[in-house]
Design an enzyme around this catalytic site. Structure first.
Site, short mmCIF file in Angstrom:
data_model
loop_
_atom_site.label_atom_id
_atom_site.label_comp_id
_atom_site.label_asym_id
_atom_site.label_seq_id
_atom_site.Cartn_x
_atom_site.Cartn_y
_atom_site.Cartn_z
N HIS A 125 -9.71 8.20 3.13
CA HIS A 125 -9.60 6.81 3.61
C HIS A 125 -10.97 6.18 3.79
O HIS A 125 -11.08 5.04 4.23
CB HIS A 125 -8.88 6.74 4.96
CG HIS A 125 -7.42 7.07 4.88
ND1 HIS A 125 -6.94 8.35 5.06
CD2 HIS A 125 -6.34 6.29 4.66
CE1 HIS A 125 -5.63 8.34 4.95
NE2 HIS A 125 -5.23 7.10 4.70
N GLU A 164 -5.95 6.64 -2.44
CA GLU A 164 -5.96 5.64 -1.37
C GLU A 164 -6.37 4.26 -1.91
O GLU A 164 -5.80 3.24 -1.53
CB GLU A 164 -6.95 6.07 -0.28
CG GLU A 164 -6.32 6.87 0.83
CD GLU A 164 -5.13 6.15 1.46
OE1 GLU A 164 -5.26 4.96 1.81
OE2 GLU A 164 -4.07 6.77 1.59
N ASP A 219 -10.17 14.24 7.06
CA ASP A 219 -9.48 13.24 6.24
C ASP A 219 -9.47 13.67 4.77
O ASP A 219 -9.62 12.88 3.88
CB ASP A 219 -10.16 11.86 6.42
CG ASP A 219 -9.39 10.71 5.80
OD1 ASP A 219 -8.15 10.82 5.67
OD2 ASP A 219 -10.03 9.71 5.43
N TYR A 264 -4.43 14.63 -3.19
CA TYR A 264 -4.88 13.93 -1.98
C TYR A 264 -6.08 14.61 -1.32
O TYR A 264 -6.06 14.95 -0.14
CB TYR A 264 -3.70 13.82 -1.01
CG TYR A 264 -3.74 12.60 -0.11
CD1 TYR A 264 -3.68 11.31 -0.65
CD2 TYR A 264 -3.84 12.73 1.26
CE1 TYR A 264 -3.71 10.20 0.16
CE2 TYR A 264 -3.86 11.61 2.09
CZ TYR A 264 -3.80 10.36 1.53
OH TYR A 264 -3.82 9.25 2.34
N HIS A 269 0.84 -1.20 0.00
CA HIS A 269 0.00 0.00 0.00
C HIS A 269 0.88 1.26 0.00
O HIS A 269 0.70 2.16 -0.82
CB HIS A 269 -0.91 -0.01 1.24
CG HIS A 269 -1.73 1.24 1.43
ND1 HIS A 269 -3.08 1.29 1.21
CD2 HIS A 269 -1.38 2.49 1.81
CE1 HIS A 269 -3.53 2.52 1.43
NE2 HIS A 269 -2.51 3.27 1.81
N GLU A 270 1.83 1.30 0.92
CA GLU A 270 2.64 2.51 1.06
C GLU A 270 3.49 2.77 -0.19
O GLU A 270 3.57 3.90 -0.66
CB GLU A 270 3.53 2.41 2.30
CG GLU A 270 2.74 2.51 3.60
CD GLU A 270 1.91 3.78 3.68
OE1 GLU A 270 2.40 4.85 3.29
OE2 GLU A 270 0.75 3.70 4.13
N HIS A 277 1.72 4.35 -3.05
CA HIS A 277 1.58 5.81 -3.02
C HIS A 277 2.69 6.46 -3.85
O HIS A 277 2.47 7.48 -4.51
CB HIS A 277 1.62 6.34 -1.59
CG HIS A 277 0.30 6.26 -0.88
ND1 HIS A 277 -0.85 6.80 -1.41
CD2 HIS A 277 -0.06 5.71 0.30
CE1 HIS A 277 -1.86 6.58 -0.58
NE2 HIS A 277 -1.41 5.91 0.47
ZN LIG Z 1 -2.56 5.35 2.13
#
Ligand SMILES: [Zn+2]
Length: 381
Positions: free
Chosen positions: A266, A184, A261, A175, A160-161, A164
């Site tokens: 998210h 996301e 957020d 974002y 996941h990271e 990005h």
């Molecule tokens: Zn993320």
């Protein structure tokens, strides 16, 4: 751009309001250091030159519970021996699995497509309840042992990271609001694909959970998010209930602020996440094949402000290009978006138009050839 952390702010803020003093302190410390790091990232971006072409060589550093990355100790390198520290080895292996997934499945040379070196830092801070990619490197906390465990334990978190980073180098989806939720969602989609590919699991065999290996070790079967059933990943006293919708009818309007957020990036990511799940399970087999390729081509064809509808339309067009107009894959893409309340924009008109134009051209060329032939025959005669 805010730091890309695996644990969303709404979960940490809930913990920061806990009745338990120790839970409050750990969550507040995590939030504090996360905001501090956002500032540090901006400074680093100004001082570091971009790295030279490479093949995604890995280096893992041990922060020894400090918060200053420049003081961390280099503990494992690409050609060096294994460490005695399991967190170091897991981070190393997770970076490798993600790099190899992108190279072998999607033909991409590391995060930037140009062999970017992959650096990771483990044992960041004490009880740090997060993991993040800051555009330069990945940083892992050890968790507090009660709500979160060592973040190197989850391969989908690492996938996941690092995704990005891939998004930053491709569509660079902003974002905020829908583009942010897509950002996301891309990380969740390719994060689970890294895990499924590494374990050679089909869509039917996979759990479609994000972060199941790091969340609340005392509670079985829960996770940060569920792509199969958004809104059901967790439900407990410490964290409350998973707020993700899996359909446009549940789209959550939130302010475009850090507390909101950034418009629920998210939270509303549950909608495109679920569309991918629907496509993968309706097609069956390995999800990194047709579904993964359609999504990856669509990510590369998107831009900073792409919204859900535009992304859905792109996946439909890409499915047509990759597998043929009116193919099973293309039809199931349309059905998958339908399942989350998004209608893809009509039939693939551009492809049909192109086909008609080609047919017309072929007709004209054969007419021309016939004309020339008869002219030649007339000349001879
Ligand atoms: Zn993320």
């Amino acid at each position: 751009m805010p730091l890309c952390c695996i644990v969303p702010p709404h979960m940490l803020e809930r913990l920061a309001q806990s009745d338990s003093k120790s839970r409050r302190q750990k969550a507040l410390n995590t939030l504090f250091n996360t905001y501090r790091l956002s500032g540090e990232r901006t400074i680093r971006a100004l001082t570091f030159a971009s790295t030279s072409p490479d093949t995604g060589r890995r280096s893992v550093y041990d922060c020894r519970h400090g918060v200053t990355l420049s003081r961390a100790i280099l503990t494992r390198t690409e050609d060096g021996p294994q460490s005695t520290d399991e967190s170091v080895n897991r981070a190393f292996d997770g970076l490798g699995a993600t790099r190899d997934f992108y190279r072998q499945v999607l033909n991409r040379n590391s995060i930037d497509g140009n062999g970017l070196r992959l650096n990771a830092y483990v044992h960041y801070d004490r009880d740090f309840q997060n993991a993040y990619w800051d555009g330069e490197q990945m940083v892992f906390g050890d968790g507090d042992g009660e709500i979160f465990v060592d973040f190197t334990k989850s391969l989908d978190v690492i996938g996941h990271e690092l995704t990005h980073g891939v998004t930053e180098f491709t569509a660079n989806l902003t974002y905020h609001n829908q583009p942010g939720a897509l950002n996301e969602s891309m990380s969740d989609v390719f994060g689970v694909l890294v895990k499924q590919w590494a374990n050679q699991q089909t869509a039917e065999q996979a759990d479609w959970l994000i972060g199941a290996d790091i969340l609340t070790p005392g509670i079985a079967g829960d996770a940060l998010r569920s792509m199969k059933a958004p809104g059901t990943a967790y439900d407990n006293e410490a964290l409350g209930r998973d707020p993700q919708p899996g359909h446009m009818s549940g789209y959550v309007q939130l302010p475009d602020t850090s507390r909101g957020d950034w418009g629920g990036v998210h939270i509303n990511s549950g909608i495109p996440n679920h569309a991918f799940y629907l496509l993968a399970t309706s097609l069956g087999g390995p999800a990194w094949e047709a579904p993964g390729h359609i999504w990856y081509e669509s990510l590369k064809a998107s831009s900073a402000d792409t919204n859900f509808q535009q992304f859905a339309d792109t996946t439909y067009a890409k499915a047509g290009l990759l597998y043929g107009a009116s193919s099973k894959q293309q039809k199931l893409v349309s059905d998958a978006w339908d399942g989350v309340g998004i209608k893809v924009a009509g039939v693939n008109t551009t492809a049909v138009e192109t086909e008609n134009t080609l047919r017309e051209l072929v007709k004209q060329v054969s007419q021309l050839t016939a004309d020339i032939a008869s002219l030649k025959a007339a000349g001879k005669g």
